[in-house]
Design an enzyme around this catalytic site. Structure first.
Site, PDB file in Angstrom:
ATOM      1  N   GLU A   1       0.897  -1.165   0.000  1.00  0.00           N
ATOM      2  CA  GLU A   1       0.000   0.000   0.000  1.00  0.00           C
ATOM      3  C   GLU A   1       0.927   1.205   0.000  1.00  0.00           C
ATOM      4  OE1 GLU A   1      -1.712   2.991   0.281  1.00  0.00           O
ATOM      5  OE2 GLU A   1      -1.951   2.711   2.440  1.00  0.00           O
TER       6      GLU A   1
ATOM      7  N   CYS B   1      -1.974   9.206   2.173  1.00  0.00           N
ATOM      8  CA  CYS B   1      -1.755   8.843   0.770  1.00  0.00           C
ATOM      9  C   CYS B   1      -3.017   9.026  -0.064  1.00  0.00           C
ATOM     10  CB  CYS B   1      -1.234   7.418   0.655  1.00  0.00           C
ATOM     11  SG  CYS B   1      -2.174   6.221   1.575  1.00  0.00           S
TER      12      CYS B   1
END
Length: 485
Positions: free
Chosen positions: A258, A292
């Site tokens: 991720e 993010c």
């Protein structure tokens, strides 16, 4: 060392690492800095390569016992954690304030999500099912029946990032326990405290000896987390540069990554402007933009652009910057002065290249005021890379299809947000955007902890979200039964 009684605003004077379920006060080599005051907050024990090797040995030995741990016991362990987190809610929130510089409202939100994540894992732990499969597809298969179950993949290696020290560690730890996998976790060196408090609560449970270790360590000393073949899965959350290197060195084990993002939001002409602006401010600037899936690029239909811009700038200018422990603070410090200097330079580079700075971008130490830029050249870092800080870039569009192409014109593909009331445009975005998730009527920064979450392109491989992580942490084992005819 006896447990220290803490007020809600304090950290312990020192923290151990956890080796084979036990607290070890081996040293005080890792200094944790208060990200707002830049003063020493506490010290943490650091593991060296020998300790990491020992933790992997323990995890490998514990896997047999983890395989035999029945689902209801896994569930009870996870439920114990939920209750422990609730009891220590304020301590957990204020530790985030100190070690991550996270505004207290955001910190409380993360503790709430930590609790949710373990609750979801407790629920999923007792419904990891299999299937009976029809094998009689031809004459030669007459009398054959197939069935499969999911079994733990084995010891897991976890590396978690600084920006969500609790919940992103939880998204690895909780599904591992639910699936029956032993694990070794490396928390981010800048923010290790949250994971160590999770370890303290896990140590109170009946997990088999060696089922978990939580080991702060230097990046240079952490090679075994990637290369050791005793690990059967690596799950990493962090920067793309590091993540892809780890994958290249991971050998035969599956890897879940991720990684970064450069999230875009499209605001179409039929959007509710007030609602869109409020949500985008949250998405772009919550926890100082250090997510993010923080909103970075905002594409606004030309018919509403001027009004959006005026109202958006006014509201962003009004955001309260300062001490993250204050309930009024919306923008706290970035994780380090170095990161703040990096983003300040990116903003300056964009302005030198012709961008307009509409507000913010002023730095004081690790504090950077919330910035809005427009007319940013395509190749400027703040437009093309992951900013990971309190800045957003606005631009106008006239054609919806062209806007979707601009969203896709990125090396990243984590999530995107679309503000439209047109169901056909919503479906078109879902069909055509090269991202892991499309959020309609809200920002890409929205996440709930049971949904499949992850990206494509430079944003990573695989999906988090408890049920989806459990799939990665288990393997299908087939049994074929022949009935003689």
């Amino acid at each position: 060392m006896p447990k220290q009684e803490l007020s809600k605003h304090e950290l312990a004077k020192a923290y151990p690492y956890y080796l084979a379920n036990k607290a070890v006060y081996a040293n005080e080599d890792l200094e944790v800095i208060n990200k707002y005051t830049q003063q020493l907050a506490t010290k943490v024990a650091m593991a060296d390569a020998a300790v990491i090797d020992k933790a992997i040995e323990y995890a490998e030995k514990a896997q047999s016992a983890m395989n035999k741990l029945p689902p209801y016991k896994r569930q009870a362990i996870l439920e114990h954690c939920v209750e422990g987190f609730k009891k220590r809610f304020n301590e957990l929130a204020h530790s985030l304030c100190i070690e991550a510089g996270k505004p207290i409202k955001d910190a409380k939100g993360e503790v709430t999500r930590l609790i949710d994540t373990f609750k979801i894992a407790a629920e999923e732990s007792v419904r990891i099912n299999g299937e009976v499969t029809n094998l009689e597809i031809a004459e030669r298969a007459k009398g054959y029946t197939g069935m499969y179950k999911r079994v733990p993949i084995g010891p897991c290696s976890f590396i978690s990032p600084f920006n969500f020290p609790l919940n992103l560690a939880a998204h690895k730890i909780a599904p591992a326990i639910a699936a029956g996998c032993s694990f070794v976790l490396k928390p981010a060196s800048r923010t290790p405290i949250g994971a160590l408090i999770i370890g303290e609560i896990l140590a109170e449970t009946d997990l088999p000896e060696g089922a978990f270790s939580i080991l702060p360590c230097s990046r240079d000393g952490a090679d075994l987390f990637t290369t050791d073949e005793r690990f059967k899965l690596l799950s990493f959350t962090g920067s793309p540069d590091v993540g892809w290197k780890l994958k290249a060195n991971a050998g035969k084990k599956p890897v879940v990554l991720e990684l970064g993002g450069n999230a875009a939001c499209v605001v179409d002409e039929d959007a509710d402007l007030e609602d869109a602006i409020e949500r985008i401010i949250f998405g772009a600037y919550y926890q100082s933009g250090q997510s993010c899936i923080s909103v970075q690029r905002i594409l606004i239909h030309e018919s509403i652009y001027d009004e959006f811009k005026s109202r958006y700038v006014e509201k962003v200018k009004a955001l309260v910057h300062g001490d993250p422990s204050s309930e009024d603070t919306f923008i706290g410090p970035m994780i380090s002065e170095g990161e703040a200097k990096r983003l300040e330079k990116w903003i300056d580079n964009a302005v030198k290249a012709g961008a307009n700075s509409l507000c913010g971008g002023k730095r004081d130490g690790a504090m950077l005021t919330a910035c809005i830029l427009e007319n940013v050249p395509k190749n400027c870092e703040v437009n093309a890379e992951e900013a990971f800080g309190p800045v957003s870039v606005i631009s106008k569009f006239s054609d919806y299809d062209e806007a979707l192409k601009r969203v896709n014109d990125s090396q990243f593909g984590l999530q995107a947000g679309i503000f439209t009331r047109d169901i056909y445009k919503a479906h078109k975005a879902w069909d055509e955007l090269h991202v892991g998730g499309v959020v309609i009527g809200d920002v890409p920064s929205w996440r709930v902890d049971n949904m499949p979450y992850g990206g494509v392109k430079e944003s990573g491989l695989g999906r988090e979200g408890i049920r989806y992580a459990i799939e990665d942490m288990t393997e299908i084992r087939l049994m074929v039964l022949r009935t003689p005819q």
